[in-house]
Design a protein around this motif. Sequence first.
Motif, PDB file in Angstrom:
ATOM      1  N   ASN A 122       0.806  -1.061  -0.112  1.00 52.43           N
ATOM      2  CA  ASN A 122      -0.135   0.017   0.014  1.00 52.43           C
ATOM      3  C   ASN A 122       0.739   1.214   0.014  1.00 52.43           C
ATOM      4  N   LEU A 123       0.619   2.191  -0.962  1.00 55.84           N
ATOM      5  CA  LEU A 123       1.547   3.321  -1.251  1.00 55.84           C
ATOM      6  C   LEU A 123       0.829   4.473  -1.244  1.00 55.84           C
ATOM      7  N   THR A 124       1.506   5.645  -0.794  1.00 51.09           N
ATOM      8  CA  THR A 124       1.137   6.996  -1.148  1.00 51.09           C
ATOM      9  C   THR A 124       1.995   7.491  -2.282  1.00 51.09           C
ATOM     10  N   LEU A 125       1.454   8.102  -3.343  1.00 55.80           N
ATOM     11  CA  LEU A 125       2.236   8.422  -4.353  1.00 55.80           C
ATOM     12  C   LEU A 125       2.180  10.015  -4.474  1.00 55.80           C
ATOM     13  N   LYS A 126       3.124  10.416  -4.947  1.00 62.96           N
ATOM     14  CA  LYS A 126       3.282  12.230  -4.942  1.00 62.96           C
ATOM     15  C   LYS A 126       3.323  12.425  -6.342  1.00 62.96           C
ATOM     16  N   VAL A 127       2.448  12.768  -7.258  1.00 63.05           N
ATOM     17  CA  VAL A 127       2.837  12.661  -8.533  1.00 63.05           C
ATOM     18  C   VAL A 127       2.796  14.186  -9.196  1.00 63.05           C
ATOM     19  N   TRP A 128       3.591  14.311 -10.140  1.00 64.85           N
ATOM     20  CA  TRP A 128       3.512  15.913 -10.563  1.00 64.85           C
ATOM     21  C   TRP A 128       2.517  15.888 -12.025  1.00 64.85           C
ATOM     22  N   ARG A 129       1.618  16.717 -11.617  1.00 66.15           N
ATOM     23  CA  ARG A 129       0.634  16.671 -12.890  1.00 66.15           C
ATOM     24  C   ARG A 129       0.630  18.178 -13.457  1.00 66.15           C
ATOM     25  N   VAL A 143      -2.320   4.035  -3.753  1.00 64.63           N
ATOM     26  CA  VAL A 143      -2.615   2.526  -4.419  1.00 64.63           C
ATOM     27  C   VAL A 143      -2.439   1.577  -3.361  1.00 64.63           C
ATOM     28  N   SER A 144      -3.296   0.519  -3.651  1.00 70.78           N
ATOM     29  CA  SER A 144      -3.058  -0.501  -2.480  1.00 70.78           C
ATOM     30  C   SER A 144      -3.033  -1.968  -3.216  1.00 70.78           C
ATOM     31  N   ASP A 145      -2.300  -2.799  -2.614  1.00 70.78           N
ATOM     32  CA  ASP A 145      -2.194  -4.300  -2.857  1.00 70.78           C
ATOM     33  C   ASP A 145      -1.380  -4.463  -4.103  1.00 70.78           C
ATOM     34  N   ILE A 146      -0.306  -3.518  -4.368  1.00 72.66           N
ATOM     35  CA  ILE A 146       0.701  -3.563  -5.469  1.00 72.66           C
ATOM     36  C   ILE A 146       1.704  -5.021  -5.298  1.00 72.66           C
ATOM     37  N   SER A 147       1.700  -5.619  -6.156  1.00 72.97           N
ATOM     38  CA  SER A 147       2.656  -6.843  -6.165  1.00 72.97           C
ATOM     39  C   SER A 147       3.941  -6.318  -6.163  1.00 72.97           C
ATOM     40  N   THR A 191      13.502   3.118 -15.512  1.00 77.40           N
ATOM     41  CA  THR A 191      12.481   3.009 -14.695  1.00 77.40           C
ATOM     42  C   THR A 191      11.605   1.735 -15.081  1.00 77.40           C
ATOM     43  N   CYS A 192      11.670   1.257 -16.041  1.00 84.34           N
ATOM     44  CA  CYS A 192      10.920  -0.057 -16.494  1.00 84.34           C
ATOM     45  C   CYS A 192      11.474  -1.329 -15.789  1.00 84.34           C
ATOM     46  N   GLN A 193      12.785  -1.065 -15.732  1.00 85.01           N
ATOM     47  CA  GLN A 193      13.571  -2.197 -14.812  1.00 85.01           C
ATOM     48  C   GLN A 193      13.638  -2.196 -13.471  1.00 85.01           C
ATOM     49  N   LEU A 194      12.833  -1.091 -12.773  1.00 88.36           N
ATOM     50  CA  LEU A 194      12.833  -1.086 -11.529  1.00 88.36           C
ATOM     51  C   LEU A 194      11.573  -1.730 -10.855  1.00 88.36           C
ATOM     52  N   HIS A 195      11.817  -2.383  -9.935  1.00 88.59           N
ATOM     53  CA  HIS A 195      10.810  -3.257  -9.475  1.00 88.59           C
ATOM     54  C   HIS A 195      10.406  -2.834  -8.063  1.00 88.59           C
ATOM     55  N   MET A 196       8.890  -3.021  -7.803  1.00 86.81           N
ATOM     56  CA  MET A 196       8.338  -2.433  -6.672  1.00 86.81           C
ATOM     57  C   MET A 196       8.667  -3.118  -5.263  1.00 86.81           C
ATOM     58  N   ARG A 197       9.495  -4.408  -5.736  1.00 87.35           N
ATOM     59  CA  ARG A 197      10.176  -4.878  -4.346  1.00 87.35           C
ATOM     60  C   ARG A 197      11.263  -3.979  -3.697  1.00 87.35           C
ATOM     61  N   ASN A 249       8.916  -0.378   0.287  1.00 88.62           N
ATOM     62  CA  ASN A 249       8.369  -0.970   1.496  1.00 88.62           C
ATOM     63  C   ASN A 249       6.802  -0.682   1.510  1.00 88.62           C
ATOM     64  N   ASN A 250       5.965  -1.614   2.213  1.00 84.10           N
ATOM     65  CA  ASN A 250       4.555  -1.138   2.555  1.00 84.10           C
ATOM     66  C   ASN A 250       4.586   0.221   3.252  1.00 84.10           C
ATOM     67  N   GLY A 251       3.765   0.875   2.628  1.00 82.34           N
ATOM     68  CA  GLY A 251       3.395   2.397   3.512  1.00 82.34           C
ATOM     69  C   GLY A 251       4.537   3.244   3.247  1.00 82.34           C
ATOM     70  N   ASP A 252       5.181   3.065   2.023  1.00 80.83           N
ATOM     71  CA  ASP A 252       6.138   4.362   1.693  1.00 80.83           C
ATOM     72  C   ASP A 252       5.291   5.201   0.989  1.00 80.83           C
ATOM     73  N   THR A 253       5.988   6.445   0.862  1.00 80.36           N
ATOM     74  CA  THR A 253       5.620   7.695   0.092  1.00 80.36           C
ATOM     75  C   THR A 253       6.585   7.646  -1.233  1.00 80.36           C
ATOM     76  N   ILE A 254       6.337   7.646  -2.488  1.00 85.69           N
ATOM     77  CA  ILE A 254       6.969   7.850  -3.358  1.00 85.69           C
ATOM     78  C   ILE A 254       6.817   9.082  -4.219  1.00 85.69           C
ATOM     79  N   TYR A 255       7.688   9.796  -4.213  1.00 83.98           N
ATOM     80  CA  TYR A 255       7.708  11.261  -5.215  1.00 83.98           C
ATOM     81  C   TYR A 255       8.055  10.833  -6.556  1.00 83.98           C
ATOM     82  N   ILE A 256       7.158  11.107  -7.565  1.00 81.63           N
ATOM     83  CA  ILE A 256       7.312  10.834  -8.884  1.00 81.63           C
ATOM     84  C   ILE A 256       7.149  12.279  -9.893  1.00 81.63           C
TER      85      ILE A 256
END
Lengths: 229, 255
Positions: B8-15, B30-34, B89-95, B98-105
Motif C-alpha cells: 500500500n503506497l502513497t504516490l506524490k505525482v507531478w501533474r 494505491v493498494s495491494d501492489i505486487s 524505470t521499466c527495470q525498477l521493481h516494486m520490491r 516497502n509497504n506504507g512508503d511515500t513515493i515522489y514521482i
Amino acid sequence: MSWVKNTFSSSIGRKFAMALSALFLMFFLLQHFAINITSVFSAEVFNDLSHFMGTNPVVQFALQPILIIAVVYHFVMGFVLEAKNKGAREVKYAMNKGQANSTWFSRNMIYSGLVVLAFLALHFYDFWIPEISTKYIDGDMSGLMANGDFRYYEEMVEKFHDPLRTGFYVLAFVLLAMHLLHGFQSAFQSIGARHPKYTPGIKKLGNIFAIAIPAGFIFIALFHHLTSH
Amino acid sequence: MSAHKGLNLTLKVWRQQSQKEKGQMETYQVSDISPDSSFLEMMDILNEQLIEEGKEPVAFDHDCREGICGMCSMYINGEAHGPGRGITTCQLHMREFNNGDTIYIEPWRAKAFPVIKDLMVDRSAFDRIMAAGGFVSVNTSGNTQDANAIPIEKHKADQAFDAATCIGCGACVASCKNASAMLFVSAKVSQFALLPQGQVEAKERVQNMVKVMDEEGFGNCSNTGACEVECPKGISLDNIARMNREYLSASIKGE
C-alpha cells in the motif's frame, strides 16, 4: 581571433579556463604555504623570503598580475557559471537526493568558494593593501621598521593576536579544504587529463593536498595566536 | 503467484496539463501492489484506478519496457529512474519499496527539457544535438567497404562500444545539479572519435555538437559525477574528459 572568443565563451572553454586558473591558484597556495611555514621555525628566514617575494620584479610584475587575473577570473566566472547553471533548471525537484550520487563538496563549491572569497577580502585588507600602500604609494621598498629590523614577521604576528580574526582564518581554511577536496581532481578532469593509470593517483594526491595545505595554514595561524602574547 | 503481501503506497505525482500551464504535485493512494510488478506496471494500475474514478490518467513516456529504448524517464524519490543502479524505470521493481512508503514521482527537470504533460518531457534537444554532428557521412559510390577491412585496436573498439550503449534517456541531465548534457554529448562524440571512420569529421563534429548543446540551454559540467552514477548504461566520465580534449584540440587545430 574570433576562435579564441568562441572557445572561451563555450561551456567547455569556460571550464577549461576555470581549471587553468584553479591550477595556478593551487600552485600559488603551495608556495605561499612553503614560505609561511618558515615563520614557525625562524623569523629571520620568513623575513628574508618575504622581502624577496615583495621586491623581486619577476614576482611583483609578472607573477602577481597573473595571480590577480586568476583570482578575479576564478570568482567572477564562478558566479557567472553558477547563475547559468541555476537558470538551466527553472523548476526545482520537490524531492532530490543529491547525496545518493555525488559528494557534498562537489555540489556546494559556490558556498565554500564564497567563504574563501570573504576570507580573501579580509586577507587583502590585512596584508596586501598595506603592502602595496607602503611599497608603491609611500615608496618605501626597504621592508624595514624604525629600529632597522625587517617588518614582515612583526606585522604578521600582530594580526594573529585577535582571536576573532584567527577564528575566521581557521574557518575559511576548513572551507578551502572542502573546496579543494572536489576542486583538485575536478581541475584535471576539466582540462581532459584523465587516464585509468594516473587518475586514481591524481585523486589521492588531491585529497592529501586538500587536507594537508589548509591544515598547515591553520597550524600556522594557531601557532602565532598562541605563542605571540 | 508471489507469496509477498501487496504494497500500500502513497504516490506524490507531478501533474501538469500542458507546457504553458503551471503544474503541481498531487497525492494518490494505491493498494495491494505486487512487489513483483515493475514500476511502470504500478503506474498502469494507478492509471486504471484514475480512469475508473473518472479522472485523467497520468501521462508518462514508455516504449520497449526492457531497458533499451530510453523512453521511460521519471525522477523517483529524488533520483533518475529511482533507486538502484544501471537500470531504467521499466527495470525498477516494486520490491525496492516497502509497504506504507511515500513515493515522489516527478518529470526530468531541465529548461532544455520542457514538460509536455505530467511526467512527459520534450527531449528533442538531444535530437538537434545529434543532427549537428552525431553521425558519420558515408558517401558511397556503388561499393560499400567491408566494415572489418579496417583494423581497429581492441580496447578502442571496446571503448567506442561502451560509449555507443548510451540510449539518450536524459537521466544525466535530470541528475546533474546544473542540468548539463555533457555525459550524453560526450558519449556520442566518443563513439565516433574513437573509430577511424569517425575521425574524418571529428573536429567539426565536436565543435558543432557542443555549440548546439550550449544553445539549447543545458548547464555546465562541474564534475560532480552524479550523471555517471545515475546513468542506466554506466557511461563513464572518461567520455567527458575525452570530449574536453577533443573540443580544445579542435578549437586550436580546426578550421
